[in-house]
Design an enzyme around this catalytic site. Structure first.
Site, short mmCIF file in Angstrom:
data_model
loop_
_atom_site.label_atom_id
_atom_site.label_comp_id
_atom_site.label_asym_id
_atom_site.label_seq_id
_atom_site.Cartn_x
_atom_site.Cartn_y
_atom_site.Cartn_z
CB CYS A 16 -0.95 0.00 1.21
SG CYS A 16 -2.33 -1.13 1.02
CE LYS A 19 -4.66 3.73 -0.82
NZ LYS A 19 -5.66 3.52 0.25
CG HIS A 137 -8.17 -7.98 -17.45
ND1 HIS A 137 -8.46 -8.54 -18.67
CD2 HIS A 137 -7.40 -6.88 -17.70
CE1 HIS A 137 -7.90 -7.82 -19.63
NE2 HIS A 137 -7.25 -6.80 -19.07
CB THR A 138 -3.77 -11.68 -16.18
OG1 THR A 138 -4.42 -12.32 -15.09
CG2 THR A 138 -2.27 -11.67 -15.93
CG ASP A 225 -9.32 -0.84 5.39
OD1 ASP A 225 -9.76 0.26 4.99
OD2 ASP A 225 -8.92 -1.72 4.61
#
Length: 347
Positions: A16, A19, A137-138, A225
């Site tokens: 994270c 971000k 999806h890749t 969170d």
């Protein structure tokens, strides 16, 4: 699982910490018109963890998406942590995740086994959360990425947002801080203690399901969170959205002691500086609080715990139940009527 390619070496940022900052996001979305729909009770304009759309009187759809670069070299572990982090947004809204889609990018250096292990980690963690991964999806990309788009459900009248805290509420945090600092130090080879890293990985891979299941039994007014924006960034959003002031008793906030040592040495991830730039103007800190401790409060967390604002009368029972299941959970502060600043840090 040992792999020839170290996943974290393929990523510019970990977890994270990648971000985009909250302040940057606010500017990017500032001029976008929001389409009115009376059934959309939480949208992107709320800076919340997920969107919520009412389907019937008893059912609302909760939707979220989250993905990031590797936080661990073990692909299975990376898959577990990324999936756990994605599912957490639904738990923070008081919901139960039920369906998910994989979102993934792979590099030309990654072998089939590593890719499969990432997916297996995600599938097994979703299974633990009673959630079905139905596809995904890749794409190929210069760095690996993995996460989930998650759909869940909640009663429309039991939705928890990050803007519902009431004066008098008690604040509870369910996971210790310092993950961003320590993973940055580990990537920079300033930490060699694999036992410490294993504890961090175990923490990041732990679902917030138990915390959610317990908190919804009580008079909880708000929840979020604690992830990429750090405790200060997420609580700043809670204070602003609730039109209230949040007080933290810093000595009660759980954190990894090794993170303090690394912070004193300057091992601070870039995301922490973005979080400080975003929230610092709304924070008043007692001068006795060390800078290293403040850095931990701004530290971006990957798959962090829930920050829960609960009615004062219910706080003792909730924290008792939480600590039986999650020993690191702590009461860390309280909410008051709005004061000059959004957050006050007490020693």
């Amino acid at each position: 699982m040992e792999t020839e390619v170290k996943l974290t070496k393929l990523a510019q940022c970990a977890g994270c910490g990648a971000k985009v900052g909250a302040g940057t996001l606010a500017k990017l979305l500032a001029d976008f018109p929001t389409r009115y729909d009376e059934r959309l009770i939480v949208g992107f304009d709320k800076s919340d963890d997920a969107s919520v759309y009412v389907i019937t009187e008893d059912i609302a759809l909760v939707q979220t998406v989250d993905f990031f670069p590797p936080i661990a070299d073990d692909p299975y572990l990376f898959g577990q942590i990324a999936a756990t982090n994605s599912l957490s947004d639904v738990y923070a809204m008081g919901g139960q995740p039920r369906l998910a889609l994989n979102i993934m990018s792979v590099t030309s250096d990654m072998d089939k086994e590593a890719t499969q292990e990432i997916l297996r980690g995600g599938y097994e963690k979703a299974y633990e959360a009673d959630t079905i991964i139905t596809g995904g999806h890749t794409i190929e990309n210069p760095q690996p990425l993995y996460g989930l788009a998650v759909s869940g459900f909640v009663h429309p009248k039991k939705v928890l947002t990050n803007s519902g805290a009431h004066p008098g509420d008690v604040l509870i945090l369910t996971k210790p801080l310092g993950v961003g600092i320590l993973t940055t130090a580990f990537k920079g080879e300033m930490i060699q203690d694999q036992n410490l890293m294993n504890r961090l990985y175990e923490q990041m891979a732990a679902l917030n399901k138990t915390a959610r299941d317990l908190m919804v039994q009580y008079d909880v007014h708000s929840c979020t969170d604690v992830t990429g924006f750090g405790l200060m960034g997420h609580s700043f959003e809670m204070a602003q959205g609730s039109d209230a002031t949040i007080h933290f008793q810093v000595s009660d906030i759980p954190f990894h002691k090794e993170a303090f040592e690394m912070a004193e040495m300057g091992m601070i991830p870039a995301g922490a500086y973005r979080n400080r730039h975003y929230a610092e103007a709304g924070v008043t800190a007692d001068p006795s609080i060390p800078l290293a401790m403040q850095d931990i409060l701004y530290d971006p967390q990957t798959s962090g715990g829930l920050l829960i604002a609960v009615n004062e009368k219910d706080a003792p029972k909730l924290i008792s139940q939480l600590q039986d299941a999650i020993p690191c959970a702590r009461i860390i502060g309280y909410v008051t009527e709005k004061q000059e600043n959004a957050i006050l840090l007490h020693p």
